[in-house]
Write an enzyme that holds these catalytic residues in place. Structure first.
Site, mmCIF file in Angstrom:
data_model
loop_
_atom_site.group_PDB
_atom_site.id
_atom_site.type_symbol
_atom_site.label_atom_id
_atom_site.label_comp_id
_atom_site.label_asym_id
_atom_site.label_seq_id
_atom_site.Cartn_x
_atom_site.Cartn_y
_atom_site.Cartn_z
ATOM 1 N N SER A 15 0.834 -1.201 0.000
ATOM 2 C CA SER A 15 0.000 0.000 0.000
ATOM 3 C C SER A 15 0.867 1.248 0.000
ATOM 4 C CB SER A 15 -0.922 0.018 1.229
ATOM 5 O OG SER A 15 -0.169 0.029 2.429
ATOM 6 N N ASP A 36 5.327 -7.767 2.296
ATOM 7 C CA ASP A 36 4.471 -7.044 3.231
ATOM 8 C C ASP A 36 3.780 -8.022 4.170
ATOM 9 O OD1 ASP A 36 2.327 -5.206 4.307
ATOM 10 O OD2 ASP A 36 3.102 -3.896 2.746
ATOM 11 N N ASP A 57 7.649 -9.883 7.649
ATOM 12 C CA ASP A 57 7.745 -9.032 8.829
ATOM 13 C C ASP A 57 9.220 -8.651 8.910
ATOM 14 O OD1 ASP A 57 8.176 -8.016 11.387
ATOM 15 O OD2 ASP A 57 6.947 -9.508 12.400
ATOM 16 N N VAL A 58 9.541 -7.370 8.735
ATOM 17 C CA VAL A 58 10.947 -6.981 8.637
ATOM 18 C C VAL A 58 11.705 -7.131 9.951
ATOM 19 C CG1 VAL A 58 10.631 -5.445 6.658
ATOM 20 C CG2 VAL A 58 10.416 -4.527 8.998
ATOM 21 N N TYR A 162 9.517 7.943 16.344
ATOM 22 C CA TYR A 162 9.466 7.951 14.882
ATOM 23 C C TYR A 162 10.646 8.741 14.303
ATOM 24 C CZ TYR A 162 7.529 8.389 10.176
ATOM 25 O OH TYR A 162 7.335 8.348 8.814
ATOM 26 N N LYS A 166 13.710 7.306 11.908
ATOM 27 C CA LYS A 166 13.964 7.839 10.572
ATOM 28 C C LYS A 166 15.276 8.621 10.523
ATOM 29 C CE LYS A 166 10.280 6.173 8.639
ATOM 30 N NZ LYS A 166 10.395 5.093 7.628
ATOM 31 N N THR A 197 -1.747 9.038 1.830
ATOM 32 C CA THR A 197 -1.790 7.579 1.899
ATOM 33 C C THR A 197 -2.993 7.161 2.744
ATOM 34 O OG1 THR A 197 -0.399 7.459 3.883
ATOM 35 C CG2 THR A 197 0.726 7.474 1.748
#
Length: 258
Positions: A15, A36, A57-58, A162, A166, A197
């Site tokens: 997505s 994904d 699942d990373v 977050y 990043k 998104t």
């Protein structure tokens, strides 16, 4: 770098920005592995673009390994987009002065595990596979693009976890690009601003909220589209002289504290 006939992996590809990148990669002739956790969306997209789906699942190294093996079976792996990630918002301390109200350490750890460690794991595994490719005329064996965020530079109130995750993606861009140069692999990072998104929902209220958000963008005064982000991702993958760079794609926004 020519990606026609090569395989590509897009984590978080079911997505949003990941899906847009997967579509554009497929349009360039790549065999795309949509990696994904969203099975239905991922399978539907893979069918749409003539690719394959991998349940990934990373935070699980074995999942990434399986996706890489799946890609290599299709064709030499030459393009990777790491867009899997989550968001979380909580202030570092609570208003009542109690430790129980402070930022959840479990949540902080989870965000770092997915957004930063998961990205690095995908980089090290995919780059290892790329290192065995035949080089092109520039000596390039593959290219990787990681997705960061403008929150890496001007994170807002409540975005400690977050922004840290990043910021880590941004911070490792140059050293990892330097590491991979000896193998003829390029790595860049794209840092999106406010992108339209599914995270914002649907319906009239959602549209009004997005329009209000767009007023804070310098120009054009709107949210960006996944295709606009994916266009920059594809440029970083295919432009043979793009390496070790972090590119903001944000309409010139500089995020306020809140």
């Amino acid at each position: 770098m020519d990606i026609n006939g090569a395989s590509a992996i897009v984590t978080g590809g079911a997505s949003g920005i990941g899906a847009a990148a997967a579509r554009q990669l497929a349009a360039r002739g790549a065999h795309v592995v949509v990696a994904d956790l969203q099975v239905e969306r991922g399978q539907a997209l893979a069918e749409e673009i003539g690719g394959v789906f991998a349940h990934v699942d990373v935070t699980r190294t074995d999942d990434i390994t399986a996706a890489v093996e799946q890609a290599v079976r299709l064709a030499p792996l030459r393009a990777v987009v790491n867009s899997a990630g989550i968001g979380f918002a909580q202030r570092t301390i609570g208003r009542d002065g109690q430790l129980e109200s402070a930022h959840s350490l479990e949540a902080f750890t989870k965000v770092i595990a997915i957004n930063l460690i998961g990205t690095f794991d995908a980089v090290r595994q995919t780059a290892t596979a790329m290192s065995g490719n035949e080089p092109d005329a520039d000596g390039c064996r593959g290219a990787i693009v990681n997705l960061a965020s403008v929150a890496a530079f001007d994170g807002q109130i409540g975005q400690a976890s977050y922004s840290a995750s990043k910021g880590g993606v941004v911070g490792m861009t140059l050293p990892v690009a330097r590491d991979l140069a000896a193998a003829g692999i390029r790595l860049n990072t794209v840092a999106p601003g406010l992108i339209d998104t599914p995270i914002y929902g649907e319906g009239p209220e959602s549209e009004a909220f997005k329009a209000k958000l767009g007023e804070s963008v310098l120009f054009p005064r709107r949210l960006g589209t996944p295709d606009e982000l994916a266009s920059m991702v594809l440029e970083c993958l295919t432009n043979s002289y793009m390496n070790g760079e972090v590119v903001r794609v944000d309409g010139g926004i500089r995020m306020p504290p809140k």
